[in-house]
Design a protein around this motif. Sequence first.
Motif, mmCIF file in Angstrom:
data_model
loop_
_atom_site.group_PDB
_atom_site.id
_atom_site.type_symbol
_atom_site.label_atom_id
_atom_site.label_comp_id
_atom_site.label_asym_id
_atom_site.label_seq_id
_atom_site.Cartn_x
_atom_site.Cartn_y
_atom_site.Cartn_z
ATOM 1 N N LYS A 260 0.840 -1.198 0.000
ATOM 2 C CA LYS A 260 0.000 0.000 0.000
ATOM 3 C C LYS A 260 0.874 1.246 0.000
ATOM 4 N N CYS A 261 0.602 2.125 -0.952
ATOM 5 C CA CYS A 261 1.358 3.373 -1.043
ATOM 6 C C CYS A 261 0.905 4.313 0.076
ATOM 7 N N THR A 262 1.877 4.853 0.799
ATOM 8 C CA THR A 262 1.571 5.757 1.906
ATOM 9 C C THR A 262 0.971 7.067 1.405
ATOM 10 N N MET A 263 1.317 7.449 0.179
ATOM 11 C CA MET A 263 0.900 8.755 -0.335
ATOM 12 C C MET A 263 -0.502 8.729 -0.952
ATOM 13 N N CYS A 264 -0.817 7.679 -1.749
ATOM 14 C CA CYS A 264 -2.128 7.643 -2.413
ATOM 15 C C CYS A 264 -3.051 6.591 -1.795
ATOM 16 N N LEU A 265 -2.516 5.792 -0.874
ATOM 17 C CA LEU A 265 -3.280 4.788 -0.124
ATOM 18 C C LEU A 265 -3.799 3.667 -1.018
ATOM 19 N N ILE B 194 6.191 4.434 -1.278
ATOM 20 C CA ILE B 194 5.665 5.356 -2.286
ATOM 21 C C ILE B 194 5.706 4.672 -3.647
ATOM 22 N N CYS B 195 4.587 4.762 -4.371
ATOM 23 C CA CYS B 195 4.485 4.099 -5.677
ATOM 24 C C CYS B 195 5.120 4.972 -6.757
ATOM 25 N N LYS B 196 5.270 4.384 -7.931
ATOM 26 C CA LYS B 196 5.910 5.085 -9.040
ATOM 27 C C LYS B 196 5.110 6.322 -9.442
ATOM 28 N N ARG B 197 3.802 6.167 -9.513
ATOM 29 C CA ARG B 197 2.966 7.297 -9.928
ATOM 30 C C ARG B 197 3.139 8.475 -8.973
ATOM 31 N N CYS B 198 3.072 8.197 -7.677
ATOM 32 C CA CYS B 198 3.221 9.280 -6.695
ATOM 33 C C CYS B 198 4.622 9.878 -6.750
ATOM 34 N N THR B 199 5.625 9.043 -6.970
ATOM 35 C CA THR B 199 6.995 9.542 -7.075
ATOM 36 C C THR B 199 7.111 10.517 -8.240
ATOM 37 N N HIS C 182 -3.104 0.145 -3.378
ATOM 38 C CA HIS C 182 -2.208 -0.988 -3.601
ATOM 39 C C HIS C 182 -1.982 -1.057 -5.099
ATOM 40 N N ARG C 183 -0.821 -0.679 -5.545
ATOM 41 C CA ARG C 183 -0.601 -0.590 -6.985
ATOM 42 C C ARG C 183 0.431 -1.615 -7.419
ATOM 43 N N ALA C 184 0.132 -2.265 -8.544
ATOM 44 C CA ALA C 184 1.042 -3.281 -9.074
ATOM 45 C C ALA C 184 2.088 -2.593 -9.942
HETATM 46 ZN ZN LIG Z 1 0.976 6.176 -4.605
#
Ligand SMILES: [Zn+2]
Length: 112
Positions: free
Chosen positions: A65-70, A88-93, A72-74
Motif C-alpha cells: 500500500k502506497c503511503t501517499m495515495c493509499l 511510495i508508488c511510481k505514480r506518486c513519485t 495498492h498498486r502493481a
Molecule cells: Zn501512490
Amino acid sequence: MHRPGTNPDNVQQSDVLCDFCRREWTDDLPVIEGHQGSIICGHCLALAYRLIVLNKSGNAPEGAKCTMCLEHRAELAWQSPAYPEAVICKRCTNQAAATLSKDKDYNWQKPQ
Ligand SMILES: [Zn+2]
Ligand SMILES: [Zn+2]
C-alpha cells in the motif's frame, strides 16, 4: 504524518514529519503532502526517484500500500529503509517530483 500527540486544531510546522525518515518540516526542507496527511520530504523523494525512475527498480513488496495515495498498486515502489511501513508508488513519485521541481520556494531538482 504528524508528530504523535500533535493537537489537530493547532498544528505547527515542526509537528509535520516525513513519513519516510521522520525529519521535521523546516523552511529548508521541501515536503509534499499525500492523502490523509502523509508527507514525503525532498531527500526521500530523491531516493525514491533514483531507484524507481532512474534505475527502474523497486524495493517494496509487490502490491504494498502506497503511503501517499493509499492504493495498492502493481508497479514499482520504494520502501523506506528506516520505516518499512512507508512506501511510495511510481505514480506518486513522478507526480511529487514534477510538483516539487516546479516549486519556486525550494531549490529541488529531479536527480539525474
Ligand atoms: Zn501512490
Ligand atoms: Zn524524508
